[in-house]
Write a protein that holds these residues in place. Structure first.
Motif, PDB file in Angstrom:
ATOM      1  N   VAL A  41      28.489  64.766  22.347  1.00  0.00           N
ATOM      2  CA  VAL A  41      27.334  65.263  21.602  1.00  0.00           C
ATOM      3  C   VAL A  41      27.086  64.422  20.339  1.00  0.00           C
ATOM      4  O   VAL A  41      25.945  64.057  20.040  1.00  0.00           O
ATOM      5  CB  VAL A  41      27.558  66.754  21.243  1.00  0.00           C
ATOM      6  CG1 VAL A  41      26.571  67.236  20.214  1.00  0.00           C
ATOM      7  CG2 VAL A  41      27.482  67.600  22.496  1.00  0.00           C
ATOM      8  N   LEU A  51      25.911  60.755  21.289  1.00  0.00           N
ATOM      9  CA  LEU A  51      24.528  60.592  21.755  1.00  0.00           C
ATOM     10  C   LEU A  51      23.631  60.089  20.627  1.00  0.00           C
ATOM     11  O   LEU A  51      22.821  59.178  20.823  1.00  0.00           O
ATOM     12  CB  LEU A  51      23.973  61.923  22.276  1.00  0.00           C
ATOM     13  CG  LEU A  51      24.561  62.456  23.582  1.00  0.00           C
ATOM     14  CD1 LEU A  51      23.990  63.833  23.887  1.00  0.00           C
ATOM     15  CD2 LEU A  51      24.290  61.507  24.729  1.00  0.00           C
ATOM     16  N   GLY A  76      21.740  56.502  20.736  1.00  0.00           N
ATOM     17  CA  GLY A  76      20.292  56.470  20.976  1.00  0.00           C
ATOM     18  C   GLY A  76      19.452  56.441  19.711  1.00  0.00           C
ATOM     19  O   GLY A  76      18.224  56.423  19.772  1.00  0.00           O
ATOM     20  N   GLY A  77      20.109  56.439  18.534  1.00  0.00           N
ATOM     21  CA  GLY A  77      19.353  56.475  17.289  1.00  0.00           C
ATOM     22  C   GLY A  77      18.774  55.111  16.918  1.00  0.00           C
ATOM     23  O   GLY A  77      19.006  54.111  17.601  1.00  0.00           O
ATOM     24  N   TYR A 115      36.384  68.205  34.076  1.00  0.00           N
ATOM     25  CA  TYR A 115      35.936  69.432  34.756  1.00  0.00           C
ATOM     26  C   TYR A 115      36.158  69.347  36.260  1.00  0.00           C
ATOM     27  O   TYR A 115      36.579  70.321  36.901  1.00  0.00           O
ATOM     28  CB  TYR A 115      34.454  69.708  34.462  1.00  0.00           C
ATOM     29  CG  TYR A 115      34.236  70.358  33.118  1.00  0.00           C
ATOM     30  CD1 TYR A 115      34.865  71.552  32.797  1.00  0.00           C
ATOM     31  CD2 TYR A 115      33.414  69.781  32.170  1.00  0.00           C
ATOM     32  CE1 TYR A 115      34.685  72.150  31.564  1.00  0.00           C
ATOM     33  CE2 TYR A 115      33.221  70.363  30.928  1.00  0.00           C
ATOM     34  CZ  TYR A 115      33.860  71.546  30.633  1.00  0.00           C
ATOM     35  OH  TYR A 115      33.684  72.129  29.409  1.00  0.00           O
ATOM     36  N   TYR A 121      23.886  75.558  20.339  1.00  0.00           N
ATOM     37  CA  TYR A 121      25.302  75.284  20.075  1.00  0.00           C
ATOM     38  C   TYR A 121      26.104  76.574  20.003  1.00  0.00           C
ATOM     39  O   TYR A 121      27.259  76.630  20.442  1.00  0.00           O
ATOM     40  CB  TYR A 121      25.466  74.504  18.756  1.00  0.00           C
ATOM     41  CG  TYR A 121      25.143  73.029  18.861  1.00  0.00           C
ATOM     42  CD1 TYR A 121      24.933  72.425  20.095  1.00  0.00           C
ATOM     43  CD2 TYR A 121      25.060  72.225  17.726  1.00  0.00           C
ATOM     44  CE1 TYR A 121      24.638  71.074  20.193  1.00  0.00           C
ATOM     45  CE2 TYR A 121      24.767  70.871  17.811  1.00  0.00           C
ATOM     46  CZ  TYR A 121      24.557  70.306  19.045  1.00  0.00           C
ATOM     47  OH  TYR A 121      24.277  68.982  19.142  1.00  0.00           O
ATOM     48  N   MET A 175      29.151  73.023  28.201  1.00  0.00           N
ATOM     49  CA  MET A 175      29.060  71.601  27.884  1.00  0.00           C
ATOM     50  C   MET A 175      27.670  71.066  28.225  1.00  0.00           C
ATOM     51  O   MET A 175      27.067  70.311  27.459  1.00  0.00           O
ATOM     52  CB  MET A 175      30.137  70.843  28.677  1.00  0.00           C
ATOM     53  CG  MET A 175      30.198  69.361  28.400  1.00  0.00           C
ATOM     54  SD  MET A 175      30.667  68.972  26.705  1.00  0.00           S
ATOM     55  CE  MET A 175      32.411  69.341  26.732  1.00  0.00           C
ATOM     56  N   ALA A 181      25.169  72.137  25.636  1.00  0.00           N
ATOM     57  CA  ALA A 181      25.343  71.405  24.376  1.00  0.00           C
ATOM     58  C   ALA A 181      24.784  69.991  24.476  1.00  0.00           C
ATOM     59  O   ALA A 181      24.119  69.501  23.557  1.00  0.00           O
ATOM     60  CB  ALA A 181      26.825  71.360  23.997  1.00  0.00           C
ATOM     61  N   VAL A 182      25.024  69.333  25.613  1.00  0.00           N
ATOM     62  CA  VAL A 182      24.581  67.937  25.761  1.00  0.00           C
ATOM     63  C   VAL A 182      23.067  67.867  25.902  1.00  0.00           C
ATOM     64  O   VAL A 182      22.396  67.093  25.204  1.00  0.00           O
ATOM     65  CB  VAL A 182      25.281  67.276  26.969  1.00  0.00           C
ATOM     66  CG1 VAL A 182      24.646  65.930  27.281  1.00  0.00           C
ATOM     67  CG2 VAL A 182      26.765  67.108  26.692  1.00  0.00           C
ATOM     68  N   THR A 238      21.171  68.520  22.728  1.00  0.00           N
ATOM     69  CA  THR A 238      21.342  67.460  21.729  1.00  0.00           C
ATOM     70  C   THR A 238      20.332  66.330  21.957  1.00  0.00           C
ATOM     71  O   THR A 238      19.897  65.660  21.016  1.00  0.00           O
ATOM     72  CB  THR A 238      22.779  66.896  21.783  1.00  0.00           C
ATOM     73  OG1 THR A 238      23.684  67.977  21.626  1.00  0.00           O
ATOM     74  CG2 THR A 238      23.027  65.883  20.683  1.00  0.00           C
ATOM     75  N   LEU A 239      19.948  66.141  23.219  1.00  0.00           N
ATOM     76  CA  LEU A 239      18.981  65.076  23.538  1.00  0.00           C
ATOM     77  C   LEU A 239      17.615  65.350  22.895  1.00  0.00           C
ATOM     78  O   LEU A 239      16.778  64.464  22.809  1.00  0.00           O
ATOM     79  CB  LEU A 239      18.851  64.932  25.058  1.00  0.00           C
ATOM     80  CG  LEU A 239      20.118  64.413  25.754  1.00  0.00           C
ATOM     81  CD1 LEU A 239      19.977  64.495  27.261  1.00  0.00           C
ATOM     82  CD2 LEU A 239      20.429  62.988  25.334  1.00  0.00           C
ATOM     83  N   ASP A 247      17.278  66.061  19.843  1.00  0.00           N
ATOM     84  CA  ASP A 247      17.372  65.601  18.458  1.00  0.00           C
ATOM     85  C   ASP A 247      16.378  64.476  18.193  1.00  0.00           C
ATOM     86  O   ASP A 247      16.321  63.493  18.934  1.00  0.00           O
ATOM     87  CB  ASP A 247      18.809  65.116  18.205  1.00  0.00           C
ATOM     88  CG  ASP A 247      19.091  64.904  16.721  1.00  0.00           C
ATOM     89  OD1 ASP A 247      18.230  64.321  16.035  1.00  0.00           O
ATOM     90  OD2 ASP A 247      20.168  65.327  16.270  1.00  0.00           O
ATOM     91  N   GLN A 269      16.348  62.264  16.012  1.00  0.00           N
ATOM     92  CA  GLN A 269      16.928  60.977  15.636  1.00  0.00           C
ATOM     93  C   GLN A 269      17.099  60.063  16.844  1.00  0.00           C
ATOM     94  O   GLN A 269      17.237  58.860  16.711  1.00  0.00           O
ATOM     95  CB  GLN A 269      18.321  61.187  15.023  1.00  0.00           C
ATOM     96  CG  GLN A 269      18.316  61.747  13.625  1.00  0.00           C
ATOM     97  CD  GLN A 269      19.751  61.857  13.114  1.00  0.00           C
ATOM     98  OE1 GLN A 269      20.472  60.897  13.041  1.00  0.00           O
ATOM     99  NE2 GLN A 269      20.149  63.074  12.785  1.00  0.00           N
ATOM    100  N   ILE A 270      17.127  60.665  18.041  1.00  0.00           N
ATOM    101  CA  ILE A 270      17.329  59.857  19.247  1.00  0.00           C
ATOM    102  C   ILE A 270      15.975  59.319  19.706  1.00  0.00           C
ATOM    103  O   ILE A 270      15.074  60.081  20.024  1.00  0.00           O
ATOM    104  CB  ILE A 270      17.999  60.683  20.364  1.00  0.00           C
ATOM    105  CG1 ILE A 270      19.366  61.156  19.896  1.00  0.00           C
ATOM    106  CG2 ILE A 270      18.127  59.859  21.636  1.00  0.00           C
ATOM    107  CD1 ILE A 270      20.088  62.030  20.879  1.00  0.00           C
ATOM    108  N   ASN A 307      28.567  68.212  12.469  1.00  0.00           N
ATOM    109  CA  ASN A 307      28.134  68.868  13.697  1.00  0.00           C
ATOM    110  C   ASN A 307      29.106  70.006  14.013  1.00  0.00           C
ATOM    111  O   ASN A 307      30.274  69.785  14.330  1.00  0.00           O
ATOM    112  CB  ASN A 307      28.117  67.833  14.832  1.00  0.00           C
ATOM    113  CG  ASN A 307      27.558  68.402  16.111  1.00  0.00           C
ATOM    114  OD1 ASN A 307      27.873  69.521  16.485  1.00  0.00           O
ATOM    115  ND2 ASN A 307      26.724  67.632  16.776  1.00  0.00           N
ATOM    116  N   ILE A 311      29.356  72.203  16.489  1.00  0.00           N
ATOM    117  CA  ILE A 311      29.906  72.410  17.836  1.00  0.00           C
ATOM    118  C   ILE A 311      31.131  71.511  18.050  1.00  0.00           C
ATOM    119  O   ILE A 311      32.096  71.889  18.715  1.00  0.00           O
ATOM    120  CB  ILE A 311      28.837  72.196  18.939  1.00  0.00           C
ATOM    121  CG1 ILE A 311      29.363  72.645  20.313  1.00  0.00           C
ATOM    122  CG2 ILE A 311      28.391  70.753  19.042  1.00  0.00           C
ATOM    123  CD1 ILE A 311      29.333  74.107  20.522  1.00  0.00           C
TER     124      ILE A 311
END
Lengths: 94, 462
Positions: free
Chosen positions: A45, A48, A52-53, A78, B12, B43, B46-47, B50-51, B53, B55-56, B237, B239
């Motif tokens: 998390v 990422l 990607g920033g 998992y 989160y 998981m 959460a992932v 986050t995408l 965001d 900032q990405i 962060n 989480i």
């Protein structure tokens, strides 16, 4: 104030972790470890945003490498835990 | 807080709740698989969130990294042998540590010149801790992986000056840590931190022997979580902080269980390389009584209750499937078969349980040490397969023994004991085992799998 708030979270999460894990029986300790491998892939998390920033090339490379490594843990962790837990069977009454 | 940030943080909370529920379901084998799935969904949430965001801005690199990692992880999870689980968990601990280290590093390289002045020292301290713990976890896990997979000598590597080297590292952490936090824009301190952390992980692990590996893996497992937590503090962060700590707590509890099972403190395990080997106060003398597989069969055929005590040797000999076959034959012969598993049997916590589960042994036949010890006298035959220290009566009887005081499975109190062993030499820890000389003990020498298969053939001929 922000830092105090973070330390507060740290404290509660640690206590909760101890309470939960103590209840896991010895027979499941290996799946618990591979499962926690998967959960520690949560670094994904954070990675990422680094990958990607809008950053310089070094940050993008470091971030992407972190994404790859954390993904190994998440996906591999998992899947192998599921494979293992699928083997645990109760005795069938004849 | 913008609405997107609000959504991310709410998700989160949901993810953290799913991780917690997942761990709670892990408290019983019947619900554990569901728990793993719940945790995986957490998981995923959460992932994905986050995408969002803002900032990405570029998804190409993320996708590349994810595809490479996911493909390797899936391949590894599918093809790994259950006997190799300790190596795999160790390697994954290392990947987790390295991911955190890289994230900490990227946090510094991603900063603009002005932000070095405006960012608080607390952030730089957490970045330093991320790099430190992540680095130690990575190099330590690589060494542990090398020892467990046989790519390196599993024996403890000890040399003069090891203690001084470790003290120098610890002093170095304080000095470099201070310089890094006060001059974060000077990248020399960043690289020095990385180098020092990697170096310490190597020396700290290389001096620990193969039999202590369960403790080391559990501890490195914990470190990988704590590194993720430190990374979470560095990038602010929550989480990461919460889940990192769940893993950290899990590893610490397992470490504690392992240490208790060996009656040693964590410090004693970690520093064992520094201590002088203990001289045996007494010499154990006696005659080893050898039994052929055929004679072992005659005894087993008449037995009413059998207890199997597996150790690392069962994993090495890949004997778990043969053991399971023998169990079925004995059960058809109206004999009850149970298993006793010592907490430090094998090379990681719970390793024997997984191997037996793989061989279709029902989990309700697997007992812990404290369950079987009170009723040991009731077993007609105890079969010890590839275990040595965990059944060694010296832990109870001989004050001079290095393992004195360690809780063991007291198999010598059973009516008779069969020890399946390759040869009658001392076991891994180099401790002579008085069990071998007891009146009720018989040694069945040879490869454990071959021995059990011979006994199985005798049942067939009957």
């Amino acid at each position: 104030m922000e830092n105090i708030y973070l330390i507060f979270i740290v404290l509660l999460a640690a206590l909760l972790g101890f309470e939960l894990i103590r209840k896991v029986p010895a027979t499941l300790h290996t799946p618990l470890m591979s499962g926690s491998n998967a959960i520690s892939g949560i670094t994904l998390v954070g990675a990422l945003v680094a990958s990607g920033g809008d950053h310089n090339w070094l940050t993008t490379i470091l971030g992407t490498a972190a994404v790859a490594l954390a993904s190994i843990n998440v996906v591999g962790g998992y899947l192998v835990t599921d494979r293992m837990l699928g083997m645990f069977k109760k005795k069938q009454n004849k | 807080m913008s609405s997107i940030e609000l959504i991310i943080n709410l998700a989160y909370v949901v993810a953290a709740a799913l991780f917690i529920i997942g761990l709670k379901l892990l408290s019983h084998p019947s619900s554990a698989r569901k728990g793993n799935l719940v945790s995986a969904i957490g998981m995923f949430v959460a992932v994905v969130v986050t995408l969002l965001d803002k900032q990405i801005i570029d998804f190409h690199w993320i996708l590349l990294g994810f595809v490479i990692g996911a493909a390797y992880g899936a391949w590894k999870a599918k093809k790994v042998e259950m006997t190799q689980m300790p190596e795999m968990v160790s390697l994954f601990n290392g990947f987790g540590g390295l991911a955190s280290l890289l994230l900490g590093w990227a946090t510094i390289t991603g900063m603009h010149l002005v932000s070095f002045a405006t960012t608080s020292e607390f952030v730089f301290l957490t970045v330093f801790l991320t790099i430190l713990i992540g680095g130690i976890t990575f190099s330590g896990s690589v060494i542990a992986w090398g020892k467990l997979s046989g790519k390196m000598n599993a024996k403890a590597v000890i040399f003069a000056g090891l203690r001084e080297l470790s003290i120098a590292h610890l002093l170095g952490f304080v000095a470099i840590g201070y310089l890094f936090v006060t001059q974060p824009d000077n990248l020399v301190w960043l690289y020095a931190s990385i180098a020092l952390a990697l170096s310490f992980g190597i020396w700290a692990t290389i001096s620990i022997g193969g039999a202590d590996m369960p403790v080391v893996i559990a501890l490195l497992n914990s470190y990988s979580g704590i590194a993720a937590c430190a990374a979470g503090l560095a990038v602010n962060n929550t989480i990461l902080i919460v889940t990192g700590l769940l893993v950290g707590a899990s590893g610490l509890i397992l470490t504690n269980i392992m240490c208790k099972a060996m009656n040693r403190s964590l410090m004693n395990v970690l520093l064992s390389g520094f201590a002088k080997p203990v001289e045996m106060g007494e010499v154990i003398e006696g005659e080893v009584k050898i039994l052929s597989a055929q004679d072992a069969f005659y005894v087993l055929e008449a037995a009413q209750s059998v207890l199997v005590v597996p150790g690392y040797g069962m994993a090495v000999a890949q004997a778990q499937h043969a053991v399971r076959e023998l169990q079925s034959l004995l059960e058809e012969n109206n004999c009850t078969v149970e298993y006793a598993i010592h907490p430090v049997a094998g090379r990681m916590p719970g390793h024997m349980n997984v191997l037996l589960a793989e061989a279709d042994v029902p989990y309700d036949l697997l007992y812990e040490m404290d369950d079987v010890n009170p009723r040991m006298e009731n077993y007609d035959v105890v079969i010890v397969i590839g275990a040595n220290d965990v059944v060694n009566p010296a832990a109870k009887e001989m004050k001079g023994s290095p393992i004195y005081g360690m809780p063991v499975i007291e198999v010598y109190r059973a009516k008779s004991v069969f020890v399946l062993k390759r040869s009658a030499a001392a076991g891994f820890a180099g401790v002579d085992n008085p069990l071998f000389f007891k009146d009720n003990t018989r040694m069945v020498l040879g490869d454990a799998k071959d021995t059990i298969n011979s006994i199985i053939r005798e049942f067939g001929d009957d």
